[in-house]
Write a protein that holds these residues in place. Structure first.
Motif: not given
Length: 480
Positions: A114, A265-272, A314
């Protein structure tokens, strides 16, 4: 034939390159260890007394040189030198393993892909700018905090980005190593080499920063130009890449070469959240290295904390995290072992009591030069000695107590003698296979030492010319 948007290297060209392959690095290091063992029978055993120096560090007393009983390496000493080298270099060896494991865990979270997509979209039409910008940034940091080892942190992040932009692993390694080496060598406010050497030499700490700043700019400009030149040539014709035909490089090209998707691509909330939580860890790591004397052990511990935070937050399960970590350690196994094998050379020379003899001989050689060439002679002496003691602080405490008073006798300012030490130490830290962090960096990147040497030697030659020029200038103007 075209694959992933790039022309595949001509098989004949690859075969020709393979025909020129140097011996494996294990073979080279084993031969060097054998020469070191032989030297303990030929070189007389001598020692300097050790006394307390600046900041409580142990330095040599230049007036205490005397012969001692010879201690030549036995057959048992020789065959155990490599295991003892692995033990001595344990910090670097295990730091390499942990970095490899951490990077693989982060990769398996999907964060790299991402982040890669975002960078590719940012630099898609000006990708070449990434090279000088990052080299300058890394050089500035190294010149202030004096830690070349941070290249080990940069490289795992750079590899996917640089390959996705159409370059190769050597380009990624060059950005990190050339940037940190230029900064460390010039050492404008570097406490590890400049500050310590000036304290030992008895001159004001960080004095003479103006000339060192000019040196830093020249080294960064040359390093950026050489890296851009190689990167553009390899991107235009993959057969010109020094990594052409390497199976591991092909795997990286397949993995990262088509990283940019049609839709962002978008980062998921958990990844952020995991990345947000990792920032304080990285900040504490940089703070500890630059102000608290942290080194490999502390850095490794912080990276273990980092992989736990990023991996678990994550969404990786503990078993998945463990499997990824093991996979990453396996990927850097050979390079980590090389670090210990390289250390065997110094182990044999130290145990054979000939290391101080080498230092004394280098000082005597410089003392026989005319005044106009004395500073240059000091530079070459430090360059040679760095092969057996590739540590900035270690080399300073061993050589500067000799070189500082010798400079007075030769009508060379002590400031110039310190600069000769910095240049002799820094430039070869990314050339000699006895440099532990350097070999660990190549291992993390999957770049063989002989491949890197083919890339770096011409730039090394240019930097040596620059070094000589600055030393002659310092001598002429009586720089102090």
């Amino acid at each position: 034939m075209v694959e992933n948007g790039n022309a595949c290297p001509d098989s004949a060209a690859v075969q020709e390159k393979r025909g020129l392959r140097m011996p494996h690095i294990y073979v080279i290091l084993f031969a060097l260890s054998a020469l070191a063992a032989l030297a303990t029978y030929i070189v007389p055993a001598n020692q300097y007394d050790r006394v307390q120096g600046p900041d409580g560090r142990e330095v040599i007393n230049p007036d205490s040189y005397s012969s001692v009983e010879s201690s030549p390496a036995t057959f048992l000493d020789f065959i155990t030198a490599i295991p003892r080298g692995l033990v001595d270099a344990g910090e670097v060896v295990f730091f390499t393993f942990i970095i490899g494991g951490v990077f693989m865990v982060i990769r398996h979270t999907g964060i790299i892909e991402n982040a890669l997509d975002r960078l590719l979209r940012t630099f898609a039409h000006r990708r070449v700018l990434l090279i000088p910008v990052l080299i300058t940034l890394f050089a500035a940091l190294a010149s202030l905090i004096g830690t070349q080892e941070l290249a080990l942190v940069y490289i795992p992040v750079l590899i996917p980005v640089v390959i996705a932009l159409g370059y190769d692993s050597i380009t990624a390694v060059a950005i990190a190593l050339i940037g940190t080496t230029a900064g460390f060598t010039a050492g404008v406010l570097n406490p590890i080499n400049t500050g310590l050497a000036q304290q030992i030499a008895g001159i004001e700490t960080f004095s003479g920063a103006g000339l060192r700043t000019v040196l830093l700019v020249v080294m960064v400009l040359l390093g950026s130009w050489w890296t851009i030149r190689y990167a553009q040539r390899a991107a235009k014709d993959p057969a010109m890449s020094l990594m052409a035909g390497e199976p591991e490089e092909q795997e990286k090209q397949e993995l990262y070469g088509g990283a940019q998707s049609a839709e962002p691509r978008r980062m998921t909330l958990r990844q952020k959240i995991s990345l947000l939580l990792s920032l304080p860890v990285l900040g504490v790591t940089v703070w500890g290295v630059s102000t608290q004397g942290w080194f490999m052990i502390e850095m490794a511990g912080m990276f273990v904390l980092l992989l736990l935070i990023i991996g678990l937050v994550s969404g990786l399960k503990p078993s998945e995290l463990s499997t990824s970590f093991s996979e990453g350690m396996r990927s850097v196994l050979e390079g980590a072992i090389i670090v210990g094998v390289a250390r065997a050379v110094a182990v044999l020379l130290e145990d054979g009591l000939v290391l101080d003899t080498i230092v004394h001989a280098l000082g005597e050689a410089v003392g026989g030069l005319p005044a106009a060439l004395a500073a240059v002679g000091m530079f070459f002496s430090q360059t040679l000695f760095n092969f057996v003691v590739p540590s900035g602080s270690g080399q300073a405490v061993v050589t500067m107590p000799i070189m500082a008073p010798l400079a007075d006798l030769l009508d060379v300012t002590r400031q110039t003698a310190v600069l000769a030490f910095q240049l002799g130490d820094g430039l070869t830290n990314i050339l000699y296979p006895t440099s532990g962090y350097f070999m660990a960096a190549l291992a993390i990147a999957g770049v063989r030492w002989e491949k890197w040497v083919k890339f770096y030697l011409p730039l090394f030659g240019l930097w040596v010319v620059v070094a000589i020029g600055f030393l002659v200038l310092a001598q002429v103007i009586g720089w102090s």
